[in-house]
Each structure stands twice: as C-alpha cells, then as structure tokens.
Design an enzyme around this catalytic site. Sequence first.
Site, PDB file in Angstrom:
ATOM      1  N   PRO A  76       0.825  -1.216   0.000  1.00 41.05           N
ATOM      2  CG  PRO A  76       0.192  -0.788   2.246  1.00 41.05           C
ATOM      3  CD  PRO A  76       1.056  -1.702   1.383  1.00 41.05           C
ATOM      4  CG  ASN A  92      -0.092   2.892   5.115  1.00 38.42           C
ATOM      5  OD1 ASN A  92       0.403   2.030   4.397  1.00 38.42           O
ATOM      6  ND2 ASN A  92      -0.591   2.629   6.298  1.00 38.42           N
ATOM      7  CE  LYS A 125      -0.129  -2.986  -7.522  1.00 38.28           C
ATOM      8  NZ  LYS A 125      -0.407  -1.531  -7.341  1.00 38.28           N
ATOM      9  N   PRO A 126       4.324  -2.059  -6.163  1.00 36.73           N
ATOM     10  CG  PRO A 126       5.877  -0.425  -6.783  1.00 36.73           C
ATOM     11  CD  PRO A 126       5.253  -1.698  -7.240  1.00 36.73           C
ATOM     12  N   GLY A 175      -3.771  -1.905  -9.184  1.00 36.60           N
ATOM     13  CA  GLY A 175      -4.099  -3.159  -8.516  1.00 36.60           C
ATOM     14  C   GLY A 175      -4.891  -4.105  -9.397  1.00 36.60           C
ATOM     15  CD  GLU A 188       0.507  -8.728   7.948  1.00 36.14           C
ATOM     16  OE1 GLU A 188      -0.064  -8.130   8.877  1.00 36.14           O
ATOM     17  OE2 GLU A 188       1.122  -9.794   8.114  1.00 36.14           O
ATOM     18  CG  LEU A 189      -6.343  -7.835   5.230  1.00 36.60           C
ATOM     19  CD1 LEU A 189      -7.607  -8.672   5.155  1.00 36.60           C
ATOM     20  CD2 LEU A 189      -5.850  -7.456   3.844  1.00 36.60           C
ATOM     21  CB  CYS A 221      -2.629  -0.846   9.233  1.00 32.77           C
ATOM     22  SG  CYS A 221      -0.986  -1.193   9.888  1.00 32.77           S
ATOM     23  CD  GLN A 243      -8.035   7.338   2.609  1.00 28.07           C
ATOM     24  OE1 GLN A 243      -8.213   6.574   1.670  1.00 28.07           O
ATOM     25  NE2 GLN A 243      -8.416   7.054   3.832  1.00 28.07           N
ATOM     26  CD  GLU A 293      -8.314   0.696   7.907  1.00 29.62           C
ATOM     27  OE1 GLU A 293      -8.648   0.166   6.841  1.00 29.62           O
ATOM     28  OE2 GLU A 293      -7.199   0.551   8.425  1.00 29.62           O
ATOM     29  CG  PHE A 318      -6.455   4.460   6.145  1.00 28.90           C
ATOM     30  CD1 PHE A 318      -5.993   3.639   7.156  1.00 28.90           C
ATOM     31  CD2 PHE A 318      -5.634   4.629   5.039  1.00 28.90           C
ATOM     32  CE1 PHE A 318      -4.751   3.014   7.080  1.00 28.90           C
ATOM     33  CE2 PHE A 318      -4.389   4.014   4.949  1.00 28.90           C
ATOM     34  CZ  PHE A 318      -3.954   3.200   5.975  1.00 28.90           C
TER      35      PHE A 318
HETATM   36  P1  NAD Z   1      -5.576  -1.048  -1.308  1.00 28.38           P
HETATM   37  O1  NAD Z   1      -6.120  -2.384  -0.921  1.00 28.38           O
HETATM   38  O2  NAD Z   1      -6.421  -0.154  -2.100  1.00 28.38           O
HETATM   39  O3  NAD Z   1      -4.229  -1.225  -2.138  1.00 28.38           O
HETATM   40  C1  NAD Z   1      -3.108  -1.927  -1.618  1.00 28.38           C
HETATM   41  C2  NAD Z   1      -2.303  -2.469  -2.775  1.00 28.38           C
HETATM   42  O4  NAD Z   1      -3.063  -3.487  -3.421  1.00 28.38           O
HETATM   43  C3  NAD Z   1      -1.989  -1.449  -3.875  1.00 28.38           C
HETATM   44  O5  NAD Z   1      -0.714  -1.722  -4.407  1.00 28.38           O
HETATM   45  C4  NAD Z   1      -3.083  -1.712  -4.912  1.00 28.38           C
HETATM   46  O6  NAD Z   1      -2.725  -1.317  -6.197  1.00 28.38           O
HETATM   47  C5  NAD Z   1      -3.229  -3.211  -4.805  1.00 28.38           C
HETATM   48  N1  NAD Z   1      -4.540  -3.743  -5.174  1.00 28.38           N
HETATM   49  C6  NAD Z   1      -5.744  -3.138  -5.068  1.00 28.38           C
HETATM   50  N2  NAD Z   1      -6.718  -3.961  -5.496  1.00 28.38           N
HETATM   51  C7  NAD Z   1      -6.124  -5.120  -5.863  1.00 28.38           C
HETATM   52  C8  NAD Z   1      -6.606  -6.362  -6.396  1.00 28.38           C
HETATM   53  N3  NAD Z   1      -7.884  -6.568  -6.630  1.00 28.38           N
HETATM   54  N4  NAD Z   1      -5.710  -7.343  -6.655  1.00 28.38           N
HETATM   55  C9  NAD Z   1      -4.394  -7.163  -6.407  1.00 28.38           C
HETATM   56  N5  NAD Z   1      -3.881  -5.999  -5.936  1.00 28.38           N
HETATM   57  C10 NAD Z   1      -4.737  -4.998  -5.650  1.00 28.38           C
HETATM   58  O7  NAD Z   1      -5.102  -0.359   0.056  1.00 28.38           O
HETATM   59  P2  NAD Z   1      -4.426   1.066   0.217  1.00 28.38           P
HETATM   60  O8  NAD Z   1      -5.481   2.103   0.065  1.00 28.38           O
HETATM   61  O9  NAD Z   1      -3.207   1.164  -0.619  1.00 28.38           O
HETATM   62  O10 NAD Z   1      -3.952   0.972   1.734  1.00 28.38           O
HETATM   63  C11 NAD Z   1      -4.780   1.222   2.801  1.00 28.38           C
HETATM   64  C12 NAD Z   1      -5.189  -0.054   3.494  1.00 28.38           C
HETATM   65  O11 NAD Z   1      -4.023  -0.822   3.827  1.00 28.38           O
HETATM   66  C13 NAD Z   1      -5.876   0.198   4.813  1.00 28.38           C
HETATM   67  O12 NAD Z   1      -6.972  -0.662   4.953  1.00 28.38           O
HETATM   68  C14 NAD Z   1      -4.795  -0.124   5.832  1.00 28.38           C
HETATM   69  O13 NAD Z   1      -5.274  -0.464   7.114  1.00 28.38           O
HETATM   70  C15 NAD Z   1      -4.098  -1.255   5.178  1.00 28.38           C
HETATM   71  N6  NAD Z   1      -2.750  -1.453   5.735  1.00 28.38           N
HETATM   72  C16 NAD Z   1      -2.521  -2.537   6.535  1.00 28.38           C
HETATM   73  C17 NAD Z   1      -1.274  -2.724   7.124  1.00 28.38           C
HETATM   74  C18 NAD Z   1      -0.991  -3.902   8.023  1.00 28.38           C
HETATM   75  O14 NAD Z   1       0.172  -4.145   8.337  1.00 28.38           O
HETATM   76  N7  NAD Z   1      -1.995  -4.645   8.454  1.00 28.38           N
HETATM   77  C19 NAD Z   1      -0.256  -1.789   6.889  1.00 28.38           C
HETATM   78  C20 NAD Z   1      -0.533  -0.691   6.067  1.00 28.38           C
HETATM   79  C21 NAD Z   1      -1.782  -0.535   5.489  1.00 28.38           C
END
Ligand code: NAD
Length: 484
Positions: free
Chosen positions: A155, A157, A180-181, A213, A255-256, A289, A336, A386, A388
């Site tokens: 993600p 953050n 995949k950043p 993604g 890790e969600l 998170c 956001q 959440e 965020f």
């Molecule tokens: P996101 O799920 O939108 O994206 C995360 C990553 O996944 C990005 O690289 C995105 O391009 C990719 N992605 C999105 N949809 C996908 C799919 N269908 N298939 C494969 N890849 C896909 O999340 P975000 O907005 O980047 O990050 C915020 C979320 O991340 C929050 O819910 C936060 O709590 C969570 N987070 C969790 C932790 C942890 O350690 N548990 C740490 C940091 C962030």
Amino acid sequence: MTEHLNHFIEGTPCEAFDRRRFDLVNPVTEQAYGSSARGTREDVERAVAAARHQLERGGWSQLGGAQRGRLLAKLADLVERDSERLADLDANAIGRSPIEPRRMDLPNAIANLRAAAGWANQLEGRTIPTGGYFGTKTLSYTVREPVGVVGAIVPWNSPLMITVWKLAALLAAGCTVVVKPSEETPQSALHLALLAQEAGFPDGVINVVTGYGNEVGRALCEHPNVAKISFTGSPEAGREIQRTAGVLFKRVALELGGKSPQIVFDDASFDDALRGCALGLFANQGQVCAAGSRILVQRSLAERFGAALAEAAHAVNVGDPREPGVQMGPVAKKAQFDRVNRYIQRGIDQGATLLAGGVSAPEQGWFVRPTIFANARNDMDIARDEIFGPVGTLITFDSEDEAIALANDSAYGLAATVWTGDLARAHRVAAAVKAGAVGINCWSPLDANLPWGGVKTSGIGREGGFSGALAYTEEKVITVLLPA
Ligand code: NAD
C-alpha cells in the site's frame, strides 16, 4: 521536479509492454508531477519469468544462507546511506512530513534488513523420531525450502517500510520476488531495487512492476508461477486476492486494516495516555493500519480526557509538510479526502458530539482537520469502520469487563493498547483482547524481531520476526530406510 519512472525487471529499468503510463499526483498541489509505467499482464509475465529463472537456475539458487545474509547486511548499509532520500521519496509522494519516516519507517526498515541477515543462516530443519517403516528403522529429517516466487503487493501509507518487511523475510528464506508498489508511491521500491543491485543481488531476484491493482496486482495473483502473495492493504482487495489465490492453491499472507482500541483506565498516567492516543490518531494523518482510532475511556476520566484530546487536535499544525513547523499534511488522495469527510458527516448525523475538527472544505490540497468525537456508541459507523484519516472516536465505559467487550466488538483485530497503572489489570486485559498485537502503556510498538499481523478482518498470517521468515519456507520431510 518531473519524475519519469519505469519498471525494474531483471536488473533493467524498462517501459511498460504497451508503453502506457499513469500520472503521479502531488496531494498538496493536486498537480501531476510525473508518471510511471502502467504495467500489464505481459510485464508481469516477464518479471515472473526473471524471478523464476533466478530461483531455479540462476546464481540465487546457488547461494547459501550465509551469502544471502551478507547481501542483506550490505543492503541494510545502503538503505542507511540513502535513508534521507528514501524518507523524502515516501513523504513527498503522499504529502507526509519527512520527519516521521526518518524517525520511524527508515530505522525500522534498516533494522529489519539487519535482523533478516541473521535469519538467512538459521532456517534449520529438524530430526524427527518415528516408529519406523513396516518394522524397519528409519531416519526422518526436515529441510526448509523457499516457497518460490513471491508477489509482494504494497500500500501507499508506509511504502518503503512495508516493502522491506516483505523483502527482508522472503530474501532471507531464499525466495525471489515481483514487487507491485502502490500506484501512489512507486518511487522508494524502485530505489530499493537499485540499491539491491548495488549490494550485489543477482538480477532477477528483485523485480518491480508499477501500475494498478486491478491490472498488475490481479495478474500477479492469477499467475500460476507465483507461489505466494504477500499483500498489505484493504480488506476489500484482500478478500478478492484470497479468492483468486484459492483457485490456484497459492499461499497468501494478508495484512489488512484495523479499528484498533486504545483502552484508557482511570488509573493510567493521564499525560502518557494522552500523548499515546494523540500519536495513535494523528501520525501519518491517521493513515496507519494500527491507528488507535477507537478510544475507550473510563467514565470518571471521559470528559477531561476528551477535552485534552480535542486541545491536542486543535494544536496540530496542518499545512504543506515541506514548511517548517508543519506537523500534518494532506491525506494522500482525493478518494481518501472524500471518504474521511463522509465519515465525519456520518458521525455528526448519527449523534456523536464533535469536540474538534469537522468536515473540511475542499481547497487546494486534500487537507483534513484533526477531528475528535465524544459520546459515541460502538454501533456508530465512526466506531465500526476503518476511516484511515485523523479522526478519533471516544466511547465511555464503566468496568473492565465492559471495556474488554467493547474492544472485542469489532470486525477487526489488528492492534490494541491498554493504558493503566495496574500491572495485573494490564496483563488481564491484554490476554482478553482479540488482536494480533497489544501494547501496554505504549501505542503500536514495532520492532524487527516482533511478528506483526491481525485476526478477523485484519488479516491472515504474520510478517516480521523470525517466524515471518519461516512463513516464506516450506518444510519438506525426508525419510530414509535404515535396514539392519
Ligand atoms: P488497497 O487495498 O487499495 O491497495 C493496496 C495495494 O493493493 C496497492 O498496491 C493496490 O494497487 C493493490 N490492489 C488493489 N486492489 C487489488 C486487487 N484486486 N488485486 C491485487 N492488488 C490490488 O489499500 P491502500 O489504500 O493502498 O492501503 C490502505 C489499506 O491498507 C488500509 O486498509 C490499511 O489499514 C491497510 N494497511 C494494513 C497494514 C498492516 O500491516 N496490516 C499496513 C498498512 C496498510
């Protein structure tokens, strides 16, 4: 500054297969400041092939744990050398003050790489006593083998730190990777790949494919030669990834998100709890998170604590994070900004008391005012979902049992904090709370040696610590017949 970024495949920066690109947008000015290659299935195909080749036939497959450890230690030194630049890359991409990543993300990432340098040579098997084989003695032992090519999906953050959590462990285990950043923050992963090349990692061990993604991420999840997906991100994407990976029996680590409680008892140090709650709410604009966004506070303390937290929110200096004295920048993207404001409006509509902040007017830059709600109920959206963003929800409790019940009445279970001066209570509550990590009188302590991850909607699996490296191995058992 205009940035023109590309993928990094088999040691070489390269354009997307069909030469398409996407814009990188500055959250302070809302202007595009550069672009990156928009990956496709074909780019993923090339990157996975490079990673697979290194894993099975290239120099990487020949290296032992000690040599992998040596490379990881070298990479740690190079990340340390470039730490200011890496912190700035992450901070600028999401409008965060560089002070936080310099103090928190980079030291943690460097420590992780150094810890993993040690793990690489400690992935031992076991010798297991057995009952023999149809009356003949046997010797059985296990070896730890790398799971294979890993797809690491990250993600925006804390991009560098989270990328390193994954890479340190999987490289120690002998895997290769396609990273995949996030589409918001590809810079630091690409810089890290260059540093790995400088450290001497063979080409193809670390590949980076930038893009969206639903294009790059999905192609990685659907690729039959990717053995494991290590994903950090939203529960929505995590759910889809687990479904896709399940069809191919791919391993997943998810890790969600979280809605982590900070439980403040009236015997806690008021100032420590206040400082910890403010940090847990406002660090990285609340885009963490483990953000302690649900503040459960004992009734006798509730009014005073709410007022002090509101004062702390008012005192946060919001603005362009490159300006001196600014503590909080904008949230990372327009979606956001809209989401956070929507939740703040819902909190008002559902009857919580607004003590600080409120809905922010759209101006240039996605700035959100630090917001505190009091007198909330745990069934309100601002307590369940959440958000965020920098929004805290205070809920009052009377007894320890009620505090535990409220803490556990959540779809999430990532982290929790207990603020109390009573040691026995601290351990009782820590044991009863359903979360992957509990801090006693400290919010969200992170350390390279500690496992990190959640329960329930917060995810599956742990990363970090030695067990995080083991999670990138398969335990193979070998049995030999020992006739008399
Ligand atoms: P996101 O799920 O939108 O994206 C995360 C990553 O996944 C990005 O690289 C995105 O391009 C990719 N992605 C999105 N949809 C996908 C799919 N269908 N298939 C494969 N890849 C896909 O999340 P975000 O907005 O980047 O990050 C915020 C979320 O991340 C929050 O819910 C936060 O709590 C969570 N987070 C969790 C932790 C942890 O350690 N548990 C740490 C940091 C962030």
